[in-house]
Design a protein around this motif. Sequence first.
Motif, mmCIF file in Angstrom:
data_model
loop_
_atom_site.group_PDB
_atom_site.id
_atom_site.type_symbol
_atom_site.label_atom_id
_atom_site.label_comp_id
_atom_site.label_asym_id
_atom_site.label_seq_id
_atom_site.Cartn_x
_atom_site.Cartn_y
_atom_site.Cartn_z
ATOM 1 N N PRO A 74 59.050 55.897 23.316
ATOM 2 C CA PRO A 74 57.856 56.031 22.489
ATOM 3 C C PRO A 74 57.974 55.191 21.217
ATOM 4 O O PRO A 74 59.064 55.028 20.669
ATOM 5 C CB PRO A 74 57.803 57.527 22.176
ATOM 6 C CG PRO A 74 58.485 58.166 23.346
ATOM 7 C CD PRO A 74 59.596 57.202 23.701
ATOM 8 N N ALA A 75 56.830 54.686 20.780
ATOM 9 C CA ALA A 75 56.809 53.694 19.705
ATOM 10 C C ALA A 75 56.065 54.191 18.478
ATOM 11 O O ALA A 75 55.304 55.155 18.542
ATOM 12 C CB ALA A 75 56.144 52.425 20.212
ATOM 13 N N CYS A 76 56.279 53.487 17.383
ATOM 14 C CA CYS A 76 55.459 53.707 16.196
ATOM 15 C C CYS A 76 54.020 53.399 16.592
ATOM 16 O O CYS A 76 53.763 52.412 17.285
ATOM 17 C CB CYS A 76 55.892 52.770 15.069
ATOM 18 S SG CYS A 76 57.618 52.976 14.588
ATOM 19 N N VAL A 77 53.083 54.227 16.177
ATOM 20 C CA VAL A 77 51.703 54.068 16.615
ATOM 21 C C VAL A 77 50.959 53.041 15.767
ATOM 22 O O VAL A 77 50.248 52.194 16.299
ATOM 23 C CB VAL A 77 50.966 55.425 16.604
ATOM 24 C CG1 VAL A 77 49.495 55.250 16.939
ATOM 25 C CG2 VAL A 77 51.633 56.382 17.580
ATOM 26 N N ARG A 78 51.120 53.083 14.464
ATOM 27 C CA ARG A 78 50.381 52.168 13.579
ATOM 28 C C ARG A 78 51.351 51.456 12.646
ATOM 29 O O ARG A 78 52.260 52.073 12.095
ATOM 30 C CB ARG A 78 49.361 52.948 12.748
ATOM 31 C CG ARG A 78 48.274 53.553 13.607
ATOM 32 C CD ARG A 78 47.261 54.356 12.797
ATOM 33 N NE ARG A 78 46.335 55.014 13.705
ATOM 34 C CZ ARG A 78 45.240 54.448 14.191
ATOM 35 N NH1 ARG A 78 44.932 53.222 13.831
ATOM 36 N NH2 ARG A 78 44.454 55.103 15.016
ATOM 37 N N ILE A 79 51.109 50.146 12.488
ATOM 38 C CA ILE A 79 51.928 49.329 11.591
ATOM 39 C C ILE A 79 50.984 48.510 10.718
ATOM 40 O O ILE A 79 50.107 47.802 11.229
ATOM 41 C CB ILE A 79 52.869 48.395 12.384
ATOM 42 C CG1 ILE A 79 53.837 49.215 13.251
ATOM 43 C CG2 ILE A 79 53.626 47.468 11.434
ATOM 44 C CD1 ILE A 79 54.710 48.389 14.177
ATOM 45 N N ALA A 80 51.176 48.608 9.423
ATOM 46 C CA ALA A 80 50.341 47.855 8.485
ATOM 47 C C ALA A 80 50.682 46.375 8.543
ATOM 48 O O ALA A 80 51.830 45.990 8.779
ATOM 49 C CB ALA A 80 50.550 48.377 7.063
ATOM 50 N N LEU A 81 49.680 45.542 8.342
ATOM 51 C CA LEU A 81 49.938 44.108 8.240
ATOM 52 C C LEU A 81 50.901 43.877 7.090
ATOM 53 O O LEU A 81 50.763 44.455 6.016
ATOM 54 C CB LEU A 81 48.640 43.337 8.005
ATOM 55 C CG LEU A 81 47.675 43.299 9.185
ATOM 56 C CD1 LEU A 81 46.421 42.525 8.806
ATOM 57 C CD2 LEU A 81 48.322 42.703 10.425
ATOM 58 N N GLY A 82 51.928 43.075 7.337
ATOM 59 C CA GLY A 82 52.943 42.797 6.331
ATOM 60 C C GLY A 82 54.110 43.755 6.355
ATOM 61 O O GLY A 82 55.103 43.523 5.673
ATOM 62 N N ALA A 83 54.039 44.825 7.149
ATOM 63 C CA ALA A 83 55.114 45.820 7.206
ATOM 64 C C ALA A 83 55.976 45.592 8.444
ATOM 65 O O ALA A 83 55.461 45.362 9.535
ATOM 66 C CB ALA A 83 54.538 47.229 7.227
ATOM 67 N N GLY A 84 57.289 45.688 8.276
ATOM 68 C CA GLY A 84 58.203 45.524 9.392
ATOM 69 C C GLY A 84 58.116 44.142 10.006
ATOM 70 O O GLY A 84 57.420 43.257 9.503
ATOM 71 N N VAL A 85 58.813 43.951 11.102
ATOM 72 C CA VAL A 85 58.815 42.649 11.773
ATOM 73 C C VAL A 85 57.443 42.374 12.380
ATOM 74 O O VAL A 85 56.902 41.269 12.233
ATOM 75 C CB VAL A 85 59.929 42.584 12.842
ATOM 76 C CG1 VAL A 85 59.942 41.220 13.519
ATOM 77 C CG2 VAL A 85 61.301 42.870 12.222
ATOM 78 N N CYS A 86 56.851 43.368 13.036
ATOM 79 C CA CYS A 86 55.534 43.166 13.660
ATOM 80 C C CYS A 86 54.464 42.830 12.637
ATOM 81 O O CYS A 86 53.712 41.862 12.808
ATOM 82 C CB CYS A 86 55.125 44.405 14.451
ATOM 83 S SG CYS A 86 56.039 44.640 15.974
ATOM 84 N N GLY A 87 54.380 43.624 11.592
ATOM 85 C CA GLY A 87 53.358 43.393 10.577
ATOM 86 C C GLY A 87 53.554 42.089 9.830
ATOM 87 O O GLY A 87 52.592 41.423 9.447
ATOM 88 N N THR A 88 54.809 41.694 9.635
ATOM 89 C CA THR A 88 55.102 40.434 8.952
ATOM 90 C C THR A 88 54.728 39.250 9.832
ATOM 91 O O THR A 88 54.101 38.288 9.368
ATOM 92 C CB THR A 88 56.588 40.373 8.542
ATOM 93 O OG1 THR A 88 56.862 41.485 7.676
ATOM 94 C CG2 THR A 88 56.912 39.076 7.822
ATOM 95 N N ALA A 89 55.097 39.298 11.113
ATOM 96 C CA ALA A 89 54.726 38.215 12.038
ATOM 97 C C ALA A 89 53.209 38.090 12.129
ATOM 98 O O ALA A 89 52.669 36.982 12.150
ATOM 99 C CB ALA A 89 55.326 38.460 13.415
ATOM 100 N N ALA A 90 52.523 39.232 12.171
ATOM 101 C CA ALA A 90 51.060 39.212 12.239
ATOM 102 C C ALA A 90 50.460 38.613 10.967
ATOM 103 O O ALA A 90 49.575 37.763 11.033
ATOM 104 C CB ALA A 90 50.523 40.625 12.467
#
Length: 167
Positions: A74-90
Amino acid sequence: MSHVETRYDFTDKTADYARLARELAGLLADESDLVANAANTAALIFDAVPNLNWAGFYFLKDGVLVVGPFQGKPACVRIALGAGVCGTAAARRTTLVVPDVHNFSGHIACDAATRSEIVIPLIIGSELLGVLDIDSPELDRFDDDDRRGLEELADIFLARERTRRAG
């Protein structure tokens, strides 16, 4: 649709990613649904690419990345833009290869076993659709061959979405 499963050993990453790209293109060829294609893309990557513990999508909804189809815990459901690796890449709209997530400022630990990560932004025209996120329990798991190969798989996924949108 028939799907022939191919085994990959990734001793020749360039050749295996090319074969995987052909397999993905065939798998998605007759389907236009975004969720179905994301689910099959995540499943194919998770099954074929060695030493992964998570492979899946986050889609941009109302300015936030929301988990989509994936394989893994199971994964984190919501990630803010700029947060973590996913949000930073986005937010940067560029692929990020992180050799050690514990050295990435602001890393979000959805699975404590994850040690390295690659995140590929999904962009159609000027629109950010989301990201393709791949995690590994190994340090320094992803190299430039993986980046190129996984970006090609993301491009195949995006090509189907562009075709669907074109009608």
